[in-house]
Design an enzyme around this catalytic site. Structure first.
Site, PDB file in Angstrom:
ATOM      1  N   ASN A 160      23.615 -18.891  38.019  1.00  0.00           N
ATOM      2  CA  ASN A 160      24.167 -19.994  38.855  1.00  0.00           C
ATOM      3  C   ASN A 160      24.672 -20.955  37.489  1.00  0.00           C
ATOM      4  O   ASN A 160      25.951 -21.809  37.934  1.00  0.00           O
ATOM      5  CB  ASN A 160      23.346 -20.345  39.808  1.00  0.00           C
ATOM      6  CG  ASN A 160      22.169 -20.681  39.257  1.00  0.00           C
ATOM      7  OD1 ASN A 160      21.524 -20.334  38.298  1.00  0.00           O
ATOM      8  ND2 ASN A 160      21.489 -21.823  39.841  1.00  0.00           N
ATOM      9  N   GLU A 218      10.586 -19.876  37.216  1.00  0.00           N
ATOM     10  CA  GLU A 218      11.225 -21.025  37.998  1.00  0.00           C
ATOM     11  C   GLU A 218      11.889 -19.989  38.976  1.00  0.00           C
ATOM     12  O   GLU A 218      12.904 -19.418  38.663  1.00  0.00           O
ATOM     13  CB  GLU A 218      11.962 -21.932  36.994  1.00  0.00           C
ATOM     14  CG  GLU A 218      12.555 -22.970  37.934  1.00  0.00           C
ATOM     15  CD  GLU A 218      13.712 -22.924  38.920  1.00  0.00           C
ATOM     16  OE1 GLU A 218      13.495 -22.904  40.209  1.00  0.00           O
ATOM     17  OE2 GLU A 218      14.626 -22.917  38.128  1.00  0.00           O
ATOM     18  N   CYS A 221      19.496 -23.832  42.920  1.00  0.00           N
ATOM     19  CA  CYS A 221      18.128 -23.462  43.614  1.00  0.00           C
ATOM     20  C   CYS A 221      17.672 -24.779  44.047  1.00  0.00           C
ATOM     21  O   CYS A 221      16.685 -25.026  44.815  1.00  0.00           O
ATOM     22  CB  CYS A 221      17.280 -23.008  42.328  1.00  0.00           C
ATOM     23  SG  CYS A 221      16.883 -24.125  40.817  1.00  0.00           S
ATOM     24  N   GLU A 236       8.773 -26.424  33.241  1.00  0.00           N
ATOM     25  CA  GLU A 236       9.633 -26.586  32.166  1.00  0.00           C
ATOM     26  C   GLU A 236      10.069 -28.219  31.903  1.00  0.00           C
ATOM     27  O   GLU A 236       9.489 -29.061  32.860  1.00  0.00           O
ATOM     28  CB  GLU A 236      10.965 -25.942  32.377  1.00  0.00           C
ATOM     29  CG  GLU A 236      10.609 -24.089  32.604  1.00  0.00           C
ATOM     30  CD  GLU A 236      11.917 -23.794  32.831  1.00  0.00           C
ATOM     31  OE1 GLU A 236      12.790 -24.090  33.334  1.00  0.00           O
ATOM     32  OE2 GLU A 236      11.863 -22.470  32.512  1.00  0.00           O
TER      33      GLU A 236
END
Length: 480
Positions: A150, A248, A282, A460
């Site tokens: 994405n 993630e 997301c 992260e």
């Protein structure tokens, strides 16, 4: 055009000579091919990384930093070229790639070029015991980085930059759906003077190439961004091998709107948080909960704004919504619209495929708003990852909080209110890794990024990434 693997500082063909078609989402045509890499290709990449590690891990921080700065500058210098490549590969508007994706990729390298020079260890003096404890943070070794389709270069660099800044060597796999800018990054790294073997990019399918990275006995950490189902599989493979994991994963993020919000700012931002990058982020707010007293007004105004969004070819300057990433993803989106209708959802806007003259085989879909009455419906519980949002009213703070938390995911949430008490209470009680209040997607790269529940494990960003890509070692010295 044949994309090649980038191993030990050079571009090479896959060992078995097999390739996968790479499609242009805007017209549905094959425009390049990528290596269908095997376990043998991953092994070559690992061997190059292992050979490079002793030297790179002992390279002075200022030298590592200088190379990362150079990579960032080269990305900036190739902004238009990389944005066009990203748009062609992914289907997103060129304007979006120029404004967000490529600048952020450069920022990732620039940030960690600075951060590694500021990353410090701790010391503890044990007074009365004549002892000093200090902590070393040493690079892990060879690590695996697997990124999604994405935000291709944006998220690829988000993993690679801290990994190599910390002194590790990397075997990386971009998504097989969007490999082009990762391929181009290899050229940039060579030009920047990154030593051979520090970064190795292996293309291929997740089930083969990705699997080979995850199960490699000597790749000691895996950083993965992608779907929750894939993340669960990675955990099952990697956890018994005692690898470090950063996952993630998916999201089904609530956007909670109270009547006391800054209405115009909220409305403008909600359109963006719903449909940016065709909803393929997301962090998009795909479940919109609106306080009952402004629900009818919001519904009317939101529909009007969304109908003004232009679905078009990614190269056109007036395009707001580009092509979806693949034919399979388009079919998934269409299926979820049907599922929502069958479960009683009411389509207020959109819901149909779009045909663009001259690009009839492209993967285009209308931005879609669906009104639902039950938060347990599939469209509110499962990650769709496309240009679809649902709207639903609520009456009380308690109900809004319950609706927001009632999902297996916990990545991000957005809260619109000017009530300080409510802001503090919701910020603490929302089960998400990120809470945006009166804004969306406002990122500071120093902050930890990640989710709760089925949205993943680990964090992260900032020093969190440098901590993940290093191993702490405590040294205790007693003296007379």
């Amino acid at each position: 055009m044949n994309i090649k693997n980038y191993i030990n500082g050079i571009f090479i063909n896959p060992t078995e000579g097999n390739y996968i078609d790479n499609y242009n989402p805007s017209n549905g045509e094959v425009y390049s091919q990528i290596p269908n890499s095997t376990k043998e290709d991953v092994e070559k990449a690992y061997e190059a990384a292992e050979k490079a590690f002793p030297s790179w891990s002992n390279t002075a921080l200022v030298a590592r930093s200088k190379i990362l700065f150079k990579i960032a500058e080269l990305i900036k210098g190739k902004l238009h070229f990389l944005a066009e490549a990203e748009s062609k590969d992914n289907g997103k508007p060129i304007s979006l790639a120029k404004a967000i994706d490529i600048p952020r990729a450069a920022a990732n390298f620039q940030f960690y070029a600075n951060a590694i020079t500021q990353f410090s260890s701790e010391a503890h003096e044990s007074i009365g015991l004549n002892a000093m404890n200090f902590t070393l943070r040493q690079p892990i070794g060879v690590v695996g980085c697997i990124s999604p389709w994405n935000l291709p270069l944006y998220l690829f660099s988000w993993k690679i930059a801290p990994a190599i800044a910390a002194g590790n060597c990397v075997v990386a796999k971009p998504s097989e759906i969007t490999p082009m800018t990762a391929f181009l990054l290899g050229e940039i790294c060579t030009e920047a003077g990154l030593p051979k073997g520090v970064l190795n990019i292996v293309h291929g399918l997740g089930t083969t190439t990705g699997q080979a990275i995850v199960e490699h006995p000597n790749i000691k950490a895996i950083s993965f961004t992608g779907g929750t189902k894939t993340g669960a599989h990675i955990a099952r493979v990697a956890a018994p091998m005692f690898k470090k994991l950063s996952l993630e994963l998916g999201g089904k993020n609530p956007n909670i709107i109270f009547a006391d919000c800054d209405y115009e700012k909220m409305l403008e931002t909600t359109v963006r948080s719903s449909f940016a990058n065709q909803g393929q982020i997301c962090l998009c707010g795909s479940r919109i909960f609106v306080e009952e007293k402004i629900y009818d007004k919001f519904k009317k105004d939101f529909i009007k704004k969304v109908k003004q969004l232009k679905v078009g070819h990614p190269s056109k300057p007036n395009t707001d919504i580009g092509a979806l990433v693949s034919k399979e993803h388009l079919e998934k989106i269409e299926a979820y619209v049907e599922i929502a209708e069958n479960e009683g959802g009411r389509i207020l806007c959109g819901g149909l495929e779009v045909t663009i003259p001259g690009y009839e085989n492209g993967y285009y879909f209308q931005p879609t708003i669906i009104e639902v009455t039950d938060n347990s419906c599939r469209i509110n519980q499962e990650e769709v990852f496309g240009p679809i949002v649902t709207i639903m009213p609520f009456k009380t703070d308690k109900e809004a909080l319950q609706l927001a938390n009632d999902t297996k995911y916990g990545l991000s949430s957005t809260l619109w209110t000017n009530n300080l008490n409510r802001t503090m209470q919701f910020s603490k009680q929302l089960h998400t890794g990120i809470v945006w209040v009166n804004t969306w997607m406002l990122r500071d790269l120093r902050t930890p990024f990640g989710g709760q529940k089925a949205s993943g494990i680990g964090r992260e960003g900032g020093f969190e990434a440098l901590r993940f890509f290093t191993e702490p070692k405590n040294i205790c010295i007693q003296y007379e």
